[in-house]
Design a protein around this motif. Structure first.
Motif, PDB file in Angstrom:
ATOM      1  N   ALA A   1      -7.136  13.325  -1.793  1.00 25.77           N
ATOM      2  CA  ALA A   1      -6.884  13.071  -3.345  1.00 25.77           C
ATOM      3  C   ALA A   1      -5.895  11.892  -3.710  1.00 25.77           C
ATOM      4  CB  ALA A   1      -6.344  14.343  -3.887  1.00 25.77           C
ATOM      5  N   SER A   2      -6.252  11.392  -4.962  1.00 24.45           N
ATOM      6  CA  SER A   2      -5.484  10.190  -5.356  1.00 24.45           C
ATOM      7  C   SER A   2      -4.048  10.738  -5.790  1.00 24.45           C
ATOM      8  CB  SER A   2      -6.181   9.611  -6.490  1.00 24.45           C
ATOM      9  OG  SER A   2      -7.267   9.199  -6.079  1.00 24.45           O
ATOM     10  N   SER A   3      -2.965   9.831  -5.648  1.00 21.79           N
ATOM     11  CA  SER A   3      -1.791  10.150  -6.030  1.00 21.79           C
ATOM     12  C   SER A   3      -1.272   9.097  -6.975  1.00 21.79           C
ATOM     13  CB  SER A   3      -0.664   9.920  -4.780  1.00 21.79           C
ATOM     14  OG  SER A   3      -0.838   8.677  -4.134  1.00 21.79           O
ATOM     15  N   LEU A   4      -0.421   9.281  -7.869  1.00 29.04           N
ATOM     16  CA  LEU A   4       0.063   8.737  -8.878  1.00 29.04           C
ATOM     17  C   LEU A   4       1.395   7.866  -8.386  1.00 29.04           C
ATOM     18  CD1 LEU A   4      -0.342   7.781 -11.864  1.00 29.04           C
ATOM     19  CD2 LEU A   4       1.308   9.622 -12.474  1.00 29.04           C
TER      20      LEU A   4
ATOM     21  N   TYR B   1      -4.438   0.331 -14.609  1.00 33.02           N
ATOM     22  CA  TYR B   1      -4.702   0.218 -15.966  1.00 33.02           C
ATOM     23  C   TYR B   1      -3.886  -0.810 -16.734  1.00 33.02           C
ATOM     24  CZ  TYR B   1      -6.357   4.819 -14.669  1.00 33.02           C
ATOM     25  OH  TYR B   1      -7.277   5.906 -14.022  1.00 33.02           O
ATOM     26  N   ILE B   2      -4.618  -1.528 -17.581  1.00 36.73           N
ATOM     27  CA  ILE B   2      -3.921  -2.498 -18.125  1.00 36.73           C
ATOM     28  C   ILE B   2      -2.818  -2.285 -18.889  1.00 36.73           C
ATOM     29  CG2 ILE B   2      -4.336  -4.614 -19.837  1.00 36.73           C
ATOM     30  CD1 ILE B   2      -5.489  -4.895 -17.120  1.00 36.73           C
ATOM     31  N   GLY B   3      -1.529  -2.876 -19.052  1.00 36.57           N
ATOM     32  CA  GLY B   3      -0.498  -2.281 -19.744  1.00 36.57           C
ATOM     33  C   GLY B   3       0.458  -1.139 -19.349  1.00 36.57           C
ATOM     34  N   SER B   4      -0.126  -0.731 -18.055  1.00 34.29           N
ATOM     35  CA  SER B   4       0.588   0.654 -17.527  1.00 34.29           C
ATOM     36  C   SER B   4       1.099   0.157 -16.059  1.00 34.29           C
ATOM     37  CB  SER B   4      -0.282   1.741 -17.490  1.00 34.29           C
ATOM     38  OG  SER B   4       0.191   2.652 -16.735  1.00 34.29           O
ATOM     39  N   ALA B   5       2.453   0.520 -16.144  1.00 36.12           N
ATOM     40  CA  ALA B   5       2.969   0.482 -14.510  1.00 36.12           C
ATOM     41  C   ALA B   5       2.506   1.585 -13.582  1.00 36.12           C
ATOM     42  CB  ALA B   5       4.358   0.392 -14.536  1.00 36.12           C
ATOM     43  N   GLU B   6       2.052   2.651 -14.191  1.00 41.82           N
ATOM     44  CA  GLU B   6       1.270   3.644 -13.272  1.00 41.82           C
ATOM     45  C   GLU B   6      -0.061   3.365 -12.606  1.00 41.82           C
ATOM     46  OE1 GLU B   6       1.954   6.999 -15.519  1.00 41.82           O
ATOM     47  OE2 GLU B   6       3.887   7.409 -14.655  1.00 41.82           O
ATOM     48  N   TYR B   7      -0.156   3.686 -11.523  1.00 42.72           N
ATOM     49  CA  TYR B   7      -1.672   3.630 -10.887  1.00 42.72           C
ATOM     50  C   TYR B   7      -1.985   4.590  -9.706  1.00 42.72           C
ATOM     51  CZ  TYR B   7       0.779   1.657  -6.718  1.00 42.72           C
ATOM     52  OH  TYR B   7       1.546   1.467  -5.555  1.00 42.72           O
ATOM     53  N   TYR B   8      -3.340   4.610  -9.494  1.00 41.08           N
ATOM     54  CA  TYR B   8      -3.385   5.749  -8.575  1.00 41.08           C
ATOM     55  C   TYR B   8      -3.906   5.147  -7.230  1.00 41.08           C
ATOM     56  CZ  TYR B   8      -3.998   8.956 -12.312  1.00 41.08           C
ATOM     57  OH  TYR B   8      -3.681   9.917 -13.392  1.00 41.08           O
ATOM     58  N   LEU B   9      -3.669   5.758  -6.076  1.00 39.31           N
ATOM     59  CA  LEU B   9      -3.768   5.163  -4.853  1.00 39.31           C
ATOM     60  C   LEU B   9      -4.481   6.390  -4.045  1.00 39.31           C
ATOM     61  CD1 LEU B   9      -3.765   3.483  -2.350  1.00 39.31           C
ATOM     62  CD2 LEU B   9      -1.336   4.175  -1.992  1.00 39.31           C
ATOM     63  N   LYS B  10      -5.503   6.294  -3.454  1.00 39.89           N
ATOM     64  CA  LYS B  10      -6.005   7.085  -2.219  1.00 39.89           C
ATOM     65  C   LYS B  10      -6.290   6.340  -0.973  1.00 39.89           C
ATOM     66  CE  LYS B  10      -9.861  10.423  -1.673  1.00 39.89           C
ATOM     67  NZ  LYS B  10     -11.276  11.076  -2.640  1.00 39.89           N
ATOM     68  N   GLY B  11      -5.665   6.545   0.076  1.00 37.39           N
ATOM     69  CA  GLY B  11      -5.610   6.103   1.162  1.00 37.39           C
ATOM     70  C   GLY B  11      -6.578   6.728   2.137  1.00 37.39           C
ATOM     71  N   PRO B  12      -7.191   5.990   3.240  1.00 35.44           N
ATOM     72  CA  PRO B  12      -8.284   6.388   3.992  1.00 35.44           C
ATOM     73  C   PRO B  12      -8.090   7.756   4.488  1.00 35.44           C
ATOM     74  CG  PRO B  12      -6.981   4.775   4.984  1.00 35.44           C
ATOM     75  CD  PRO B  12      -6.249   4.804   3.667  1.00 35.44           C
ATOM     76  N   ASP B  13      -6.911   8.039   4.509  1.00 38.61           N
ATOM     77  CA  ASP B  13      -6.777   9.739   5.268  1.00 38.61           C
ATOM     78  C   ASP B  13      -6.223  10.707   3.999  1.00 38.61           C
ATOM     79  OD1 ASP B  13      -6.881   8.638   8.066  1.00 38.61           O
ATOM     80  OD2 ASP B  13      -4.924   8.055   7.820  1.00 38.61           O
ATOM     81  N   ASP B  14      -6.542  10.370   2.834  1.00 40.42           N
ATOM     82  CA  ASP B  14      -6.134  11.286   1.709  1.00 40.42           C
ATOM     83  C   ASP B  14      -7.333  12.053   1.252  1.00 40.42           C
ATOM     84  OD1 ASP B  14      -3.350  10.179   1.955  1.00 40.42           O
ATOM     85  OD2 ASP B  14      -3.787   8.510   0.334  1.00 40.42           O
TER      86      ASP B  14
END
Length: 215
Positions: free
Chosen positions: A99-102, A84-97
């Motif tokens: 759900a997405s994690s913050l 997200y533009i302007g935000s240091a937080e992002y979501y990651l969902k790996g191949p074995d996940d």
């Protein structure tokens, strides 16, 4: 109200310059020409105020279109990133996940010359790519599988497997930059696409989604 600081000296073939600015800040600029005989007088001053940006991503508990879909079926072997533009937080969902994690970066993505720039480490690491920095050449190298990309600070030309490539053929002002206090920011779309990712942009949520491998 203060003293001017020289931020760049550009060559004779350069027709523009991109400055990395903070949000909601007043900036005043002036320029001058130079050659072997000396400098010209300064131009008139030009002033602009940068807009505010979103400081946090959408609430992951809010059931709207900007929330990562954690109920969708898994796609084996696929990695998904949402920035997200302007935000240091992002979501990651790996191949074995399931759900997405913050997660949190050390610098927020930004838009310069209409393109998203961010610390590429947060894209490369989840994909298994290797990033190296050569300070002597102002060069960042990203390698994944059979693909090696080299980009250079303030240079619109990159190398992909040793061959020259324009980062953005439509806009030569799109280049890697270094922002205070020394964070290297690379053009996301160019790097991710060369690595075999699918990149999409949601202008309403100001969200960039990276999926690897591309669908």
């Amino acid at each position: 109200t203060g003293d001017f600081i020289e931020i760049a000296t550009v060559g004779s073939n350069v027709t523009g310059y991109t400055d990395a600015c903070e949000p909601e800040t007043v900036y005043t600029y002036r320029v001058r020409a130079y050659n072997g005989f000396g400098n010209s007088a300064y131009s008139n001053e030009d002033q602009a105020t940068t807009p505010a940006v979103t400081t946090t991503p959408p609430d992951s508990t809010t059931p709207d279109s900007t929330t990562p879909d954690t109920t969708a079926p898994d796609t084996p072997g696929r990695t998904e990133l949402r920035f997200y533009i302007g935000s240091a937080e992002y979501y990651l969902k790996g191949p074995d996940d399931t759900a997405s994690s913050l997660r949190t970066m050390d610098a927020a993505p930004m838009i310069l010359e209409g393109r998203t720039l961010l610390p590429i480490t947060y894209v490369s690491q989840p994909l298994g790519a290797v990033v190296n920095w050569n300070a002597a050449e102002d060069r960042v190298t990203v390698a994944l599988g059979s693909t090696t990309i080299s980009v250079f600070i303030n240079n619109s030309e990159a190398l992909v497997n040793g061959r020259a490539a324009q980062i953005d053929p439509a806009n030569p002002l799109v280049t890697p930059i270094i922002v205070p206090p020394g964070r290297t920011m690379l053009p996301l779309s160019f790097i991710a696409s060369q690595l075999g990712c699918q990149v999409s942009w949601d202008p309403v949520a100001r969200e960039v989604t990276v999926i690897y491998p591309k669908e």
